[in-house]
Enzyme design. Structure first.
Site, PDB file in Angstrom:
ATOM      1  CE  LYS A 109     -38.046  67.434  31.288  1.00 58.57           C
ATOM      2  NZ  LYS A 109     -36.835  68.277  30.980  1.00 58.57           N
ATOM      3  CG  ASP A 187     -35.505  70.205  27.852  1.00 57.05           C
ATOM      4  OD1 ASP A 187     -36.053  69.177  27.430  1.00 57.05           O
ATOM      5  OD2 ASP A 187     -34.466  70.188  28.553  1.00 57.05           O
TER       6      ASP A 187
END
Lengths: 327, 327
Positions: A109, A187
């Site tokens: 991811k 993030d």
């Protein structure tokens, strides 16, 4: 290679596992997450065998390591799949090259720097008849499934998601996280969003957001987001990268029947003061298990929902300039 | 109401048209676009009959007009579908209320202020067994289909998309376009992106962007975007809202076999200097035709691709502060 789908009988299952255990995989981008999580998970998977890596630094011990994906594809050993752990800004080119060469692709991811890139990768996977898996590791945290079941059918007054850590500990001297495509505090925050998507009974949509952007950086160091679930329940999310002390990563649900707390990034589940789960995460074991089953079934799993929430936050979020951040 | 799918025979077709022509529709948000485009297209559709509107200002002549969607739903005439022409920031609540009441919903572009909202509307449409259509009018411009056919299979060196107009002419004193969710120059630019999606042989993904933000506004007044098609062909897009003089809205493709120019927002198609099409758009006639067929087939058409490109631009675009914009 050809892989048969899993069957119900023991004999067929053994046959399937025999085939799938032959799956050779390469890691593209051998940084911290690849070393700490991906390589051990592959070693313990029983279904994948790590045969090579691409890294400009140190690769896995005893295995061939290449400077770039093209060299791996042309000069490396045979392999069937890649796991891509590069920063998001350079993930697309590597993934596109691997898919075009007929390799199955697992993406760390976020699956790309933009939503458009991920859509293109999905089409490439389909055109090349291989599996693409956009993994979101936090969804496989130990407490997720039990939390989801407990919440389903219950009336929730309010959800609160908090994802706070010290960026200096988790991303020392990493510049990509602050650059376009790096997404700053999202993030880590998107791990919370991915976990919330897996736990909440309903989908949620962003209504307003505030982004705190250091005056010397492109991306936010903190963010506050207000989402609404389909039934109107509010979800407040706070992400903070200048958090000091221990990480604080929790989803809290206030319900008519008490409070659910899923914290430690999903490792611990406490309902009404009773601790039901508290165990170390094995998220990457679950990711490689899922990847092997996607390949066996000839399917892809492409989910951009958490990334779309981040894009929504950049699109409608009010920006506040805050003090400069120096590594 | 029950609507039969279209059939091949003349008798069945007449029967289908008889049923579908009974479709009663209300317009939610009776501003400029509703007055200029939606109401005339409905009147000429032969399949929809306008029965009411929601507007805080003037409604359509001779028809009941309500202050809000809830009042329309509870006190208005019977109807089957709504066309939602509100600003994007308040579109979601109206659409969710209509879908939950079992009405088919057509959304003007953009389909929402965030991608998350549109995803929720899609689930609501499915849960209520009604059709949701996220329309993109520019895709139905006269030159689109012929341009698409001419380009398919051809090697393109470069695409250039230019979408420039004077915001003072198109959006006089409209504040919502500058606020979060209004998207600034992307309000017009996304029409160009939607047209490009319909014409280009491949999908494209954003690689970098520059947003010019007036110092007194939230949203950009101009933007420059660099996309890449799946095969590597570049698409440069320039959007400008401080353009003076006539609108300039064109897609240009440079190919080995000459140049294709689709301009006037898609109304004129010129290939190698030869004008092949130049006719007034009938985009909204096409939209209502498509909407009627979606309803008849029991399907939805939910496409967020142009909105996702805009979100990508906000996510990775470098921001440049430019002089204040005063209406």
């Amino acid at each position: 290679m050809n892989v048969l789908p899993p069957e119900k009988t023991t004999a067929d299952q053994a046959s399937f596992e025999g085939l799938i255990s032959a799956m050779k995989i390469a890691i593209i981008g051998f940084g911290k997450i690849a070393h700490d999580e991906h390589a051990p998970a592959i070693a313990e998977s029983g279904t994948f065998s790590l045969v090579a890596a691409v890294s400009r630094g140190k690769g896995p011990a005893g295995l061939p390591c290449f400077q770039d994906v093209e060299t791996l594809l042309h000069s490396g050993p045979d392999f069937d799949a890649v796991s891509i752990c590069l920063p998001p800004q350079v993930r697309f080119d590597a993934a596109a090259a691997a898919l075009s060469a007929g390799k199955h692709v697992l993406l760390e991811k976020p699956p790309g720097a933009t939503l458009g890139e991920v859509a293109q990768l999905g089409r490439l996977a389909e055109a090349n008849n291989v599996s693409l898996y956009t993994s979101w590791h936090s969804r496989h945290a130990p407490g997720v499934e039990k939390a989801r079941i407990w919440l389903s059918g219950r009336t929730v007054q309010r959800f609160h998601l908090s994802w706070c850590e010290d960026v200096r500990i988790w991303h020392p001297d990493q510049q990509w996280i602050w650059q376009p495509g790096g997404m700053g505090v999202f993030d880590t925050g998107m791990n919370g969003l991915a976990l919330a998507e897996a736990v909440l009974p309903q989908s949620f949509a962003l209504k307003s957001a505030r982004l705190d952007i250091p005056e010397n950086r492109f991306a936010p160091i903190a963010a506050g987001l207000d989402f609404t679930c389909t039934d109107g329940t509010g979800l407040r999310a706070d992400f903070n990268w200048s958090h000091s002390g221990a990480d604080h990563k929790a989803l809290i649900a206030e319900t008519a029947e008490g409070m659910l707390i899923l914290d430690k990034g999903g490792e611990r589940l406490v309902i009404n003061g009773q601790c039901l789960i508290d165990e170390p995460q094995r998220e990457y074991a679950a990711i490689y298990n899922r990847f092997s089953h996607l390949i066996a079934a000839g399917e892809s799993d492409i989910d951009t929902t958490p990334l779309a929430h981040v894009a929504d936050a950049f699109m409608i979020g009010e920006r506040k300039t805050v003090e400069a951040f120096e590594d």
